[in-house]
Design a protein around this motif. Structure first.
Motif, mmCIF file in Angstrom:
data_model
loop_
_atom_site.group_PDB
_atom_site.id
_atom_site.type_symbol
_atom_site.label_atom_id
_atom_site.label_comp_id
_atom_site.label_asym_id
_atom_site.label_seq_id
_atom_site.Cartn_x
_atom_site.Cartn_y
_atom_site.Cartn_z
ATOM 1 N N TYR A 1 -10.123 -5.730 -2.113
ATOM 2 C CA TYR A 1 -8.770 -5.479 -1.613
ATOM 3 C C TYR A 1 -8.640 -5.976 -0.182
ATOM 4 C CZ TYR A 1 -8.894 -2.207 -5.531
ATOM 5 O OH TYR A 1 -9.047 -1.646 -6.757
ATOM 6 N N ARG A 2 -9.654 -5.725 0.603
ATOM 7 C CA ARG A 2 -9.604 -6.089 2.018
ATOM 8 C C ARG A 2 -9.567 -7.611 2.203
ATOM 9 N NH1 ARG A 2 -10.515 -1.425 4.784
ATOM 10 N NH2 ARG A 2 -11.446 0.241 3.568
ATOM 11 N N ILE A 3 -10.180 -8.355 1.273
ATOM 12 C CA ILE A 3 -10.202 -9.815 1.370
ATOM 13 C C ILE A 3 -8.925 -10.424 0.780
ATOM 14 C CG2 ILE A 3 -11.361 -11.895 0.530
ATOM 15 C CD1 ILE A 3 -14.006 -10.220 0.713
ATOM 16 N N THR A 4 -8.574 -10.011 -0.441
ATOM 17 C CA THR A 4 -7.432 -10.626 -1.120
ATOM 18 C C THR A 4 -6.090 -10.117 -0.608
ATOM 19 O OG1 THR A 4 -7.473 -9.002 -2.917
ATOM 20 C CG2 THR A 4 -8.743 -11.038 -3.223
ATOM 21 N N ASP A 5 -6.069 -8.913 -0.068
ATOM 22 C CA ASP A 5 -4.823 -8.315 0.419
ATOM 23 C C ASP A 5 -5.156 -7.440 1.628
ATOM 24 O OD1 ASP A 5 -2.392 -7.117 0.837
ATOM 25 O OD2 ASP A 5 -2.391 -5.975 -1.027
ATOM 26 N N PRO A 6 -5.255 -8.039 2.803
ATOM 27 C CA PRO A 6 -5.693 -7.291 3.983
ATOM 28 C C PRO A 6 -4.649 -6.342 4.556
ATOM 29 C CG PRO A 6 -5.141 -9.533 4.600
ATOM 30 C CD PRO A 6 -5.020 -9.451 3.106
ATOM 31 N N HIS A 7 -3.452 -6.328 3.989
ATOM 32 C CA HIS A 7 -2.365 -5.512 4.527
ATOM 33 C C HIS A 7 -2.200 -4.229 3.730
ATOM 34 C CE1 HIS A 7 -1.720 -9.158 6.689
ATOM 35 N NE2 HIS A 7 -1.346 -9.811 5.596
ATOM 36 N N SER A 8 -1.885 -3.140 4.428
ATOM 37 C CA SER A 8 -1.847 -1.847 3.751
ATOM 38 C C SER A 8 -0.446 -1.320 3.467
ATOM 39 C CB SER A 8 -2.616 -0.799 4.559
ATOM 40 O OG SER A 8 -1.906 -0.449 5.731
ATOM 41 N N PHE A 9 0.562 -1.809 4.157
ATOM 42 C CA PHE A 9 1.896 -1.209 4.045
ATOM 43 C C PHE A 9 2.863 -2.125 3.338
ATOM 44 C CE2 PHE A 9 6.194 -0.282 5.382
ATOM 45 C CZ PHE A 9 6.245 1.095 5.293
ATOM 46 N N PRO A 10 3.467 -1.632 2.259
ATOM 47 C CA PRO A 10 3.280 -0.370 1.549
ATOM 48 C C PRO A 10 2.162 -0.499 0.515
ATOM 49 C CG PRO A 10 5.113 -1.553 0.578
ATOM 50 C CD PRO A 10 4.600 -2.403 1.717
#
Length: 186
Positions: free
Chosen positions: A96-105
């Motif tokens: 998740y941190r590599i493919t989608d480093p953004h948390s919101f939302p």
């Protein structure tokens, strides 16, 4: 500190307080399984398999849910890349941190809630209770595993709750406008 800064600090503090002690290995394992159970590719593969073997209304419902989940994913990713809020510090969930480093939302929260709303329409109380408990656990797992902040989940859940009925309307409109889509909904 500004109001927004205080709000972000409170969000980070509350989120950190919801992280369980790392010595609870069974709980950590359970949360990882629950968190992964709402991954988009699992749902997409599951819905495709279900669609292949289903018929009639069940097949149409699978296509509807796949459509809503696809549109929801694009919408949430668009917001993530506009806001670009980094994920909380953590070790787990490198994919998740590599493919989608953004948390919101939170896409998982949006997906879990829209799935719960979808299954609630079947008027089966046992299924409805089960799926909402699952959705809440998915949301909690995202904070407990340090992939999201509480505000990510709240807004993601609200997006998911608000996406179902407009998704149904757009889907119905598309079926009327593009007759060839009817093949997938039969």
């Amino acid at each position: 500190m500004s109001f927004f800064g205080r709000l972000m600090s409170l969000d980070a503090t509350l989120s950190a307080a919801l992280v369980p002690d790392e010595s609870k290995h069974r709980l950590q394992s359970f949360l990882k399984i629950i968190g992964h159970s709402c991954d988009s590719w699992y749902w997409l593969i599951g819905l495709i398999v279900f669609w292949i073997f289903a018929a009639g209304e069940a097949r149409a419902k699978a296509f509807l849910l796949a459509f809503i989940l696809g549109v929801l994913a694009v919408f949430v990713l668009g917001i993530k890349f506009l806001i670009r809020r980094p994920r909380p510090e953590g070790e787990w969930g490198q994919i998740y941190r590599i493919t989608d480093p953004h948390s919101f939302p939170s896409g998982h929260a949006a997906r879990a809630v829209v799935i719960a709303v979808f299954f609630s329409q079947f008027q089966n109380l046992g299924l409805t209770i089960f799926i909402w408990i699952w959705a809440i656990l998915v949301c909690y797992s995202r904070v407990a595993l340090r992939l999201h902040y509480v505000s990510d989940l709240i807004i993601g859940g609200l997006i998911g709750a608000g996406a179902y009925y407009p998704g149904v309307c757009v889907f119905s409109w598309l079926l009327q406008t593009l007759p060839w889509l009817e093949f997938f909904a039969r």
